[in-house]
Design an enzyme around this catalytic site. Sequence first.
Site, PDB file in Angstrom:
ATOM      1  N   THR A   1       0.686  -0.493 -23.663  1.00 39.93           N
ATOM      2  CA  THR A   1       0.349   0.155 -22.404  1.00 39.93           C
ATOM      3  C   THR A   1      -0.727   1.193 -22.658  1.00 39.93           C
ATOM      4  O   THR A   1      -0.825   1.726 -23.759  1.00 39.93           O
ATOM      5  CB  THR A   1       1.597   0.811 -21.775  1.00 39.93           C
ATOM      6  OG1 THR A   1       1.175   1.673 -20.704  1.00 39.93           O
ATOM      7  CG2 THR A   1       2.351   1.658 -22.785  1.00 39.93           C
ATOM      8  N   GLY A   2      -1.521   1.472 -21.635  1.00 42.14           N
ATOM      9  CA  GLY A   2      -2.578   2.465 -21.791  1.00 42.14           C
ATOM     10  C   GLY A   2      -3.831   2.003 -21.089  1.00 42.14           C
ATOM     11  O   GLY A   2      -3.754   1.322 -20.066  1.00 42.14           O
TER      12      GLY A   2
ATOM     13  N   THR B   1       2.402   1.047 -16.993  1.00 39.44           N
ATOM     14  CA  THR B   1       2.699  -0.358 -17.108  1.00 39.44           C
ATOM     15  C   THR B   1       4.152  -0.343 -17.502  1.00 39.44           C
ATOM     16  O   THR B   1       4.632   0.679 -17.971  1.00 39.44           O
ATOM     17  CB  THR B   1       1.860  -0.969 -18.266  1.00 39.44           C
ATOM     18  OG1 THR B   1       0.485  -0.852 -17.945  1.00 39.44           O
ATOM     19  CG2 THR B   1       2.182  -2.404 -18.513  1.00 39.44           C
TER      20      THR B   1
ATOM     21  N   GLY C   1      -6.480  -0.363 -20.422  1.00 36.04           N
ATOM     22  CA  GLY C   1      -6.595  -1.795 -20.674  1.00 36.04           C
ATOM     23  C   GLY C   1      -7.840  -2.187 -21.440  1.00 36.04           C
ATOM     24  O   GLY C   1      -7.787  -3.019 -22.347  1.00 36.04           O
TER      25      GLY C   1
ATOM     26  N   ILE D   1      -8.941  -7.478 -14.115  1.00 35.98           N
ATOM     27  CA  ILE D   1      -7.837  -7.905 -14.963  1.00 35.98           C
ATOM     28  C   ILE D   1      -7.765  -6.959 -16.160  1.00 35.98           C
ATOM     29  O   ILE D   1      -8.791  -6.609 -16.742  1.00 35.98           O
ATOM     30  CB  ILE D   1      -8.035  -9.369 -15.424  1.00 35.98           C
ATOM     31  CG1 ILE D   1      -7.902 -10.312 -14.217  1.00 35.98           C
ATOM     32  CG2 ILE D   1      -7.046  -9.750 -16.520  1.00 35.98           C
ATOM     33  CD1 ILE D   1      -8.160 -11.777 -14.522  1.00 35.98           C
ATOM     34  N   GLY D   2      -6.584  -6.525 -16.491  1.00 36.45           N
ATOM     35  CA  GLY D   2      -6.414  -5.590 -17.606  1.00 36.45           C
ATOM     36  C   GLY D   2      -5.865  -6.284 -18.838  1.00 36.45           C
ATOM     37  O   GLY D   2      -5.954  -7.508 -18.982  1.00 36.45           O
ATOM     38  N   ASP D   3      -5.269  -5.496 -19.721  1.00 37.55           N
ATOM     39  CA  ASP D   3      -4.782  -6.035 -20.985  1.00 37.55           C
ATOM     40  C   ASP D   3      -3.443  -6.751 -20.851  1.00 37.55           C
ATOM     41  O   ASP D   3      -3.110  -7.618 -21.668  1.00 37.55           O
ATOM     42  CB  ASP D   3      -4.622  -4.911 -21.999  1.00 37.55           C
ATOM     43  CG  ASP D   3      -3.620  -3.870 -21.529  1.00 37.55           C
ATOM     44  OD1 ASP D   3      -3.878  -3.234 -20.480  1.00 37.55           O
ATOM     45  OD2 ASP D   3      -2.570  -3.711 -22.168  1.00 37.55           O
TER      46      ASP D   3
END
Lengths: 388, 329
Positions: free
Chosen positions: A303-304, A253, A306, A282-284
């Site tokens: 980042t990482g 990200t 989600g 959908i992620g974080d």
Amino acid sequence: MAHERFRGWASRLALGLLSKPNTPKQQKQVTFEASTLETLKPAIYTTLTETKTQNTPGVYSLTFREMGWAIALHGGAGDIPITLPRERREPREAALRHCLEIGVSALKAKRSPLDVVELVVRELENNPHFNAGRGSVLTNKGTVEMEACIMDGNTKKCGAVSGLSTVVNTISLARLVMEKTPHIYLGFDGAEAFAREQGVETIDENHFITPENVERLNQAKEANRVQIDFTQPIQKDPPEKAPFENGDSQIGTVGCVAVDSEGNLATATSTGGLVNKMVGRIGDTPVIGAGTYANSLCAVSATGRGEAIIRATVARDVAALMEYKGLSLQEAAAYVVEECVPKGNVGLVAVSAAGEVTMPFNTTGMFRACATEDGYSEIGIWPSSMHT
Amino acid sequence: MGGWAIAVHGGAGVDPNLPTHRQEEAKQLLARCLNLGISALRSSLSAIDVVELVVRELETDPLFNSGRGSALTENGTVEMEASIMDGPKRRCGAVSGISTVKNPVSLARLVMEKSPHSYLAFSGAEEFARKQGVEMVDNEYFITKDNKGMLKLAKEANSIVFDYRIPILGTCSAGAGAIESALQMNGLPIIIYAPETVGCVVVDSQGRCAAATSTGGLMNKMMGRIGDSPLIGAGTYACDLCGVSCTGEGEAIIRGTLAREVAAVMEYKGLGLQDAVDFVVKERLDEGKAGIIAVSNKGEVACGFNTTGMFRGCASEDGYMEVGIWDQD
């Protein structure tokens, strides 16, 4: 007298208006009421100790921080092997340095932190070496679905977008959602329609798809290595720790946080998501409080993995620990990364209103860079960073 | 250590002139859903099962704004969203942009349990729903005559659910001027705003907390608009300490990370449940309007709102039960 003077500082401090205390990093002895104490932002001072005297209200010693601008950016955290070949490492380091320079120049030119984070993230999106904009990883159908989020600290105004496949700079669309709609978050067809209405630059989806990411998707499919969160019950085998053979992290990200010398804060995050993700995932990143958050104390971009970041509300928790427990930026960020998210799952960059910067991660590495007004600068990938 | 507790809501921000029979209808539905949850808790269902069961019931009834009875987008379609969270492991699932799944909250649970992800949206979520074999219906099923009328009113008032704190070019019009003194929610006159999000929070007798929220979103919303309901930490949150569901002005709830905030002030500030809810309503909403229901792992239940009224009901194992709309109820 001292009391009156302090009240002035306190209110200006509380409003984030005191850019440079006249005597930085110097102890001040002042008298004030407990209610005034409540209005102080912990990020502004390093130590606040009550000196017991026979009189009330108490006499407090304050040590102010010297405030200045600061910026930090990341290009993703994950399993980045220390053996990452030079030809894959160097272009990314160069890109980090380039983006950092752009951000520093903008801050020196007195651009607002909101402008600075947008500018830097646009640059990171345009760089094909990172998983955002051009260079985004692909869904299980070989398509691109990008998402991004931006937030201004003092006003807590924010904008987010998901499911974009033709917008060149998703971060700028997130800003338009923030500024030109009554909403905070638009997704998929509605977001694409809004982009066209606003006249932002769009392009054929193929622009975003790089040969490296087609290969990455193929490898992921062959290995049946859907990006499964290992805390989920349906997983049969523990996640593969080994990254792809080409030595790249599967997750990534980009993000940037900035604070100016007035203590104004902003954050921005942008991503293509996970390799081989389900369409519609959908992620974080676009979730305020998870991948992205800023208030008047700090700005955070995470980042990482989600799914782990969402459930731990990582970005908000850094701010919440400062606000509710009085932790410093470093302490709060370290606590979240070490205690709230399983190892191997998260990294973040954060700056405080006082111009501090921190970039902790519990993954093998994180592409990252930062700089502060007092001349400190760092570009790194693994724990032992190189100072520039 | 208390026993179980449950709270449900059907949204915050109620027209003070809502006809009595409509108020009674709403209270009856809340009581029915509450009793459904109570029976399930007495049969030792887990908290996560109970919140799903109760929210399904609220979705299926057309009265509130979720599932059947959802608010309509500017194009007259339905785009629903929901989320669910299980306190003990903080597992969560969320969906947005759902137009044919009968019970979005159950799809959110399937995302949590049967997908590698936490959040699926729009066509990808619909595709996942078909693969999982959940009950699908035509989009028309969700659209009620009442809501078609509401959308027409909203469009005529040209008060396109603008968050009134954010200045937008062209929001002022002759139509809006006529209602400017009226009570507003999300920039809509409250008589048009009527439809509401639903939610449920539960702590079972083993002290496990869970939360679920489901909504059709805002009347006359832009296509693709995502609100607070599916966002973990905003509309919905659960952890070891508590379960929380929020409703009201989505944008204010997102900015305030409202649901997580209740848990955060308990965790980091040591506040009790009701104090936490009161603190968050007072300090974290800025000028926004919202309502919160919450339960703690000790079997406490709490509710707070700064709107005119909130459709709500709560009960606990010690025999306490309450269904109300207004402040004084």
